[in-house]
Scaffold this motif. Structure first.
Motif, mmCIF file in Angstrom:
data_model
loop_
_atom_site.group_PDB
_atom_site.id
_atom_site.type_symbol
_atom_site.label_atom_id
_atom_site.label_comp_id
_atom_site.label_asym_id
_atom_site.label_seq_id
_atom_site.Cartn_x
_atom_site.Cartn_y
_atom_site.Cartn_z
ATOM 1 N N ASN A 401 12.587 -13.079 -3.583
ATOM 2 C CA ASN A 401 11.126 -13.058 -3.637
ATOM 3 C C ASN A 401 10.500 -11.941 -2.804
ATOM 4 O O ASN A 401 9.468 -12.114 -2.170
ATOM 5 N N SER A 402 11.159 -10.778 -2.756
ATOM 6 C CA SER A 402 10.626 -9.686 -1.949
ATOM 7 C C SER A 402 10.083 -8.584 -2.838
ATOM 8 O O SER A 402 10.459 -8.460 -3.991
ATOM 9 N N ASN A 403 9.190 -7.799 -2.295
ATOM 10 C CA ASN A 403 8.605 -6.683 -3.027
ATOM 11 C C ASN A 403 8.804 -5.428 -2.186
ATOM 12 O O ASN A 403 7.980 -5.108 -1.342
ATOM 13 N N PRO A 404 9.913 -4.722 -2.366
ATOM 14 C CA PRO A 404 10.239 -3.623 -1.460
ATOM 15 C C PRO A 404 9.286 -2.434 -1.551
ATOM 16 O O PRO A 404 9.324 -1.568 -0.704
ATOM 17 N N VAL A 405 8.409 -2.379 -2.584
ATOM 18 C CA VAL A 405 7.464 -1.267 -2.628
ATOM 19 C C VAL A 405 6.212 -1.568 -1.813
ATOM 20 O O VAL A 405 5.329 -0.740 -1.693
ATOM 21 N N SER A 406 6.097 -2.770 -1.274
ATOM 22 C CA SER A 406 4.921 -3.139 -0.494
ATOM 23 C C SER A 406 5.325 -3.502 0.931
ATOM 24 O O SER A 406 6.222 -4.302 1.136
ATOM 25 N N GLU A 407 4.632 -2.924 1.876
ATOM 26 C CA GLU A 407 4.873 -3.272 3.275
ATOM 27 C C GLU A 407 3.897 -4.341 3.754
ATOM 28 O O GLU A 407 3.915 -4.731 4.910
ATOM 29 N N GLU A 408 3.012 -4.791 2.846
ATOM 30 C CA GLU A 408 2.029 -5.802 3.226
ATOM 31 C C GLU A 408 2.649 -7.190 3.086
ATOM 32 O O GLU A 408 3.173 -7.551 2.039
ATOM 33 N N THR A 531 -3.716 5.231 -6.489
ATOM 34 C CA THR A 531 -3.691 5.352 -5.030
ATOM 35 C C THR A 531 -2.344 5.880 -4.575
ATOM 36 O O THR A 531 -1.286 5.390 -5.002
ATOM 37 N N GLN A 532 -2.400 6.883 -3.703
ATOM 38 C CA GLN A 532 -1.175 7.427 -3.109
ATOM 39 C C GLN A 532 -1.171 7.108 -1.623
ATOM 40 O O GLN A 532 -2.004 7.598 -0.862
ATOM 41 N N VAL A 533 -0.229 6.256 -1.215
ATOM 42 C CA VAL A 533 -0.129 5.840 0.186
ATOM 43 C C VAL A 533 1.178 6.369 0.756
ATOM 44 O O VAL A 533 2.249 6.184 0.162
ATOM 45 N N ASN A 534 1.102 7.057 1.890
ATOM 46 C CA ASN A 534 2.295 7.564 2.569
ATOM 47 C C ASN A 534 2.548 6.751 3.833
ATOM 48 O O ASN A 534 1.612 6.348 4.529
ATOM 49 N N PHE A 535 3.839 6.512 4.113
ATOM 50 C CA PHE A 535 4.238 5.709 5.266
ATOM 51 C C PHE A 535 5.109 6.537 6.202
ATOM 52 O O PHE A 535 5.815 7.462 5.769
ATOM 53 N N ASP A 536 5.075 6.195 7.516
ATOM 54 C CA ASP A 536 5.970 6.863 8.452
ATOM 55 C C ASP A 536 7.314 6.135 8.455
ATOM 56 O O ASP A 536 7.533 5.194 7.683
ATOM 57 N N ASN A 537 8.202 6.564 9.312
ATOM 58 C CA ASN A 537 9.548 5.979 9.341
ATOM 59 C C ASN A 537 9.545 4.518 9.777
ATOM 60 O O ASN A 537 10.516 3.795 9.537
ATOM 61 N N ALA A 538 8.475 4.076 10.407
ATOM 62 C CA ALA A 538 8.366 2.678 10.813
ATOM 63 C C ALA A 538 7.613 1.848 9.772
ATOM 64 O O ALA A 538 7.206 0.722 10.052
ATOM 65 N N SER A 539 7.401 2.449 8.585
ATOM 66 C CA SER A 539 6.729 1.779 7.455
ATOM 67 C C SER A 539 5.269 1.492 7.742
ATOM 68 O O SER A 539 4.685 0.561 7.166
ATOM 69 N N ASN A 540 4.644 2.298 8.619
ATOM 70 C CA ASN A 540 3.211 2.173 8.863
ATOM 71 C C ASN A 540 2.472 3.170 7.978
ATOM 72 O O ASN A 540 2.893 4.334 7.853
ATOM 73 N N PRO A 541 1.352 2.773 7.333
ATOM 74 C CA PRO A 541 0.613 3.719 6.491
ATOM 75 C C PRO A 541 -0.028 4.808 7.330
ATOM 76 O O PRO A 541 -0.654 4.531 8.352
ATOM 77 N N ILE A 542 0.163 6.052 6.909
ATOM 78 C CA ILE A 542 -0.408 7.183 7.649
ATOM 79 C C ILE A 542 -1.440 7.942 6.820
ATOM 80 O O ILE A 542 -2.187 8.760 7.352
ATOM 81 N N SER A 543 -1.483 7.697 5.508
ATOM 82 C CA SER A 543 -2.522 8.301 4.677
ATOM 83 C C SER A 543 -2.717 7.451 3.441
ATOM 84 O O SER A 543 -1.793 6.797 2.958
ATOM 85 N N ASN A 544 -3.938 7.450 2.948
ATOM 86 C CA ASN A 544 -4.291 6.661 1.759
ATOM 87 C C ASN A 544 -5.290 7.474 0.956
ATOM 88 O O ASN A 544 -6.437 7.652 1.385
#
Length: 823
Positions: A401-408, A531-544
């Motif tokens: 039940n995981s969604n690996p494309v979402s960090e939310e 929407t184009q969202v970029n994440f850092d190596n810690a999976s934190n969003p850095i741009s949206n």
């Protein structure tokens, strides 16, 4: 330039229609020998010329353009004895033909034999209504003749006598049909032009040609399948035409049929229809409710389907028909499995939150006009108003039940993390009309048939993608998550205008050629944002960033084709054809984010041609056969391949060549053995396709020389149809050999590999089905066992919904149907 010359030559042939010669007409009335009342709908077959017509409401028929000479005429009607008559044509002739009522008790065996006799005549038609089938590989499934699990729309049984079809078997009792053939992806039958009673029923013929609605088999009279040569009359697809023809209204004022079915895994199906004719008004309507639990956890489904057809004969030569269809269904999807999971337990599910919902509304208004015995016109107006919602996870099937494309995500009360589900909503609004004019005439003293048609199609569809709810239920509302990466909103306003024509030219009584053309103007557009969202190596969003992507692609082209037919005798026809095909790339596929693969931005349309050379007919009065060699050249074929970063990419792969032999034979053992055919029935049938394929050109590594995906080398269905008085039965064996699922012919990924379940072959499988029916006056009881040997197998490795991963097929299952009919 060559195509323009060919087009001009085709038009020149039409002008020659003014050249005619004076021949004779045969007219007549078929009546009941006792009462003198007209026999309506009797088939009148000119065996000498292989021409077929039928009697109208007054028992009248007409055959024109007959040269002087002798003609063998055969008249067949279900409730009357078959009559054969020789007529001498030295002038126009008008005759009255009395027919004797059938003296035998109409047991199910007798009724079955009479319907097969009628079908043996009707399937020979090179022309039907305003359609031309001469010189084409065409097959017809007589659904009301089937002994099988029609309550669950079992495609393995329903299409058992259609050669070479590859089937994705669903677990939702046939709510969706997934068939392909000759190397075409079976997913939602997208490579066929799918129609109901002659009009389109798919989501978008151009931009999204997938069929989420399949009419219940219990409502069908027959299914027409015309292979790639149908591209000229019905659309450009490589697969050809798949047309579901609904049952005709009863000739009685009212006929009620109710069918109640139960089966394994909680299956319940109720089908109820009303039908009748009163004067010039006729009607057919049904309601179908279907529900079940599925054989895996998280597999329950329910559907409601309603259909109405109203017909009005404005006069003897003009008929108006209105039809409307409504389907609503909701299905929970248990997800796909890895190879390891499938080997351990095919019933396992680790997707408890995936759901799929469809609402489908179809409307059609059809005008059929007979200007004369030679000329027919049809006009069909149609509209679709539909929606499709898909909710859940499409990531690695081994993750629960995981969604690996979402960090939310958020933390549940028990400390576990619950992820937002991916939601894709599609809205389909399209309309169109198709007009056809067909005329028969004399050209240089020989018969000829000329068809011209046009089709206008407009679509204005929408696709929305974003985060769904965190819950487990079927909630198809979007959830607000600004940094969710899979967000898009697009409109797809597509336009299509086509003109088409075919012309049967009889060079002799037995040899005809059928040239044809189709002109297409296609405009596909994509307008929207993502929407184009970029994440850092810690999976934190850095741009949206919200990006706009508007595209328009306009095409104008002509497809050409040629068919040949030579009937050396009443029982032998040699046919051949070659036709160009085309399939436009779909913008809706490009802009939906799928974690299982990415899309090449330079993906482009597919094109090629199909060809057939075959022989069909009867031998010794008890063997029917159709043997066909085919070839398909598929240029710029779209497939999925790994790039240098190990990403799965959907793109144009290269040029594929697919060729093979298709054969069908039906042996009437009762006739062959000389047994009394009035009480017994025993037929053996064999349906075999041997197919080879190869990518002959490709710029991709490790592709050229590989086999084409979705093509089993051997596709065999064989069995016996048997009966005694009112008992009918069918036993069928199916064998499908190993097939690849990707262009690199990958073997199964090792355990622990993220690709496990997504790549690899579909192993060979063997299935045995048994079905029986017994009629007692107005009651009929049907029962059977599907997958009698309890084979554990699968027919699909899904890259997205309903997976991804292996989708197991049903184990052994049972069904029981009780039918009651009042007329």
């Amino acid at each position: 330039m060559m195509r323009l010359k060919g087009f001009s030559l085709f038009l020149l042939l039409q002008l020659c229609s003014l050249v005619a010669s004076a021949n004779y007409s045969l007219t007549g009335v078929v009546v009941d020998a006792k009462s003198g009342k007209p026999v309506v709908g009797a088939e009148v077959y000119n065996r000498t010329l292989s021409q077929l017509t039928s009697t109208n409401s007054k028992g009248f028929f007409e055959m024109k353009n007959l040269e002087a000479g002798s003609y063998e005429i055969v008249i067949v009607s279900l409730e009357y004895e078959t009559l054969e008559k020789v007529v001498e044509m030295t002038a126009d002739l008008d005759i009255t033909i009395p027919m004797k009522e059938f003296s035998q008790e109409l047991s199910e065996v007798v009724v079955s034999q009479r319907r097969e006799e009628l079908f043996a005549l009707s399937r020979l038609k090179p022309v039907e209504g305003t359609a031309i089938y001469a010189g084409k590989k065409s097959e017809v499934v007589l659904v009301d003749q089937l002994v099988g699990n029609t309550a669950a729309n079992n495609p393995r049984q329903i299409y058992s006598q259609v050669v070479g079809l590859n089937i994705y078997e669903s677990i939702d009792a046939g709510l969706q049909l997934n068939i392909g053939g000759r190397g075409l992806d079976p997913n939602r039958t997208a490579n066929f032009n799918t129609r109901q009673s002659g009009y389109d029923i798919s989501a978008d013929v151009l931009g999204y040609p997938e069929s989420y609605y399949t009419p219940p088999a219990e409502a069908l009279r027959e299914i027409q399948v015309v292979r790639g040569a149908a591209s000229l009359q019905y659309g450009t697809q490589f697969g050809g035409l798949l047309n579901f023809k609904m049952k005709s209204p009863s000739k009685e004022p009212i006929e009620l049929t109710t069918r109640q079915s139960i089966g394994s895994f909680g299956l319940f199906n109720t089908f109820n229809s009303l039908s009748g004719t009163k004067g010039k008004f006729s009607y057919y309507t049904y309601y179908n409710r279907k529900q079940g639990d599925g054989f895996r956890p998280n597999s329950k489904f329910e559907s409601d389907n309603f259909f109405v057809s109203l017909g009005l004969e404005l006069n003897e030569n003009t008929k108006l028909t209105f039809e409307t269809t409504y389907l609503k269904y909701l299905a929970q999807q248990p997800g796909g499995l890895t190879d390891t999971q499938f080997r351990m337990d095919p019933t396992f599910s680790n997707r408890a939150r995936n759901w799929f919902e469809v609402h489908w509304r179809l409307y059609a208004l059809k005008l059929q006009k007979k200007f004369s015995i030679q000329s027919d016109f049809s006009l069909t107006l149609f509209r679709l108003n539909a929606s499709r919602n898909a909710l859940g996870f499409r990531g690695n099937p081994i993750l629960l039940n995981s969604n690996p494309v979402s960090e939310e995500d958020f933390q549940d009360s028990d400390g576990s993390f619950i992820f937002a589900r991916d939601l894709i909503k599609g809205k389909f609004r399209n309309w169109g009309f198709e007009a056809r004019y067909l005329t028969r005439y004399q050209l240089f003293g020989k018969n000829a048939v000329f068809l011209l048609g046009t089709k206008l199609y407009r679509a204005n569809n929408k696709s929305l993608q974003g985060p769904g709810s965190f819950a487990t239920d079927a909630n198809f509302d979007f959830f607000s998550l600004p940094d969710y990466p899979n967000q898009s909103a697009f409109d797809f306003p597509n336009k299509n205008l086509s003109f088409f024509g075919e012309h049967i030219l009889f060079l002799s009584r037995r040899f005809s050629i059928t040239p044809g053309f189709r002109y297409e103007r296609i405009v596909t557009e994509s307008e929207g944002t993502y929407t184009q969202v970029n994440f850092d190596n810690a999976s934190n969003p850095i741009s949206n960033v919200v990006l706009t992507d508007n595209r328009m692609l306009e095409r104008n082209f002509v497809l050409l084709g040629l068919g040949l037919s030579y009937e050396s005798s009443e029982n032998l026809e040699i046919y051949a054809n070659i036709s160009e095909n085309y399939r436009s790339v779909t913008f809706s596929d490009i802009r939906v984010v799928n974690p299982s693969f990415i899309i090449d931005p330079d993906i482009s349309d597919e094109k090629g041609f199909t060809s057939d050379l075959g022989i069909r007919g009867k031998f010794a009065g008890f063997i029917s056969y159709d043997v066909d060699g085919f070839g398909l050249l598929y240029d710029d074929r779209i497939g999925i391949i790994f790039d240098d970063r190990a990403n799965r990419v959907r793109k144009n792969i290269g040029k594929a060549l697919i060729y093979g032999l298709e054969a069908f034979a039906d042996l009437n053992l009762i006739k062959a053995l000389g047994v009394d055919s009035r009480q017994h029935k025993l037929n053996w049938f064999a349906n075999t396709a041997i197919t080879a394929s190869e990518y002959i050109e490709s710029e991709e590594n490790n592709v050229e020389g590989k086999e084409v995906e979705f093509i089993p080398r051997f596709n065999i269905k064989t069995g016996f149809r048997f009966g005694y008085k009112n008992l009918l039965g069918n036993v069928q064996f199916t064998y499908i050999s190993k097939q690849f699922t990707d262009v690199e012919n990958s073997s199964t990924a090792p355990e622990g590999d993220n690709r496990n379940g997504l790549i690899g072959t579909i192993p060979a499988y063997r299935i045995l089905d048994l079905s029986l029916s017994y009629t007692i006056q107005k009651f009929k009881i049907e029962t059977g066992i599907n997958n009698l040997l309890d084979e554990k197998y699968f027919t699909r490795r899904a890259t997205g919904y309903p997976g991804p991963g292996i989708i197991p097929s049903d184990p052994r299952s049972y069904y029981l149907t009780v039918q009651f009919k009042i007329d």
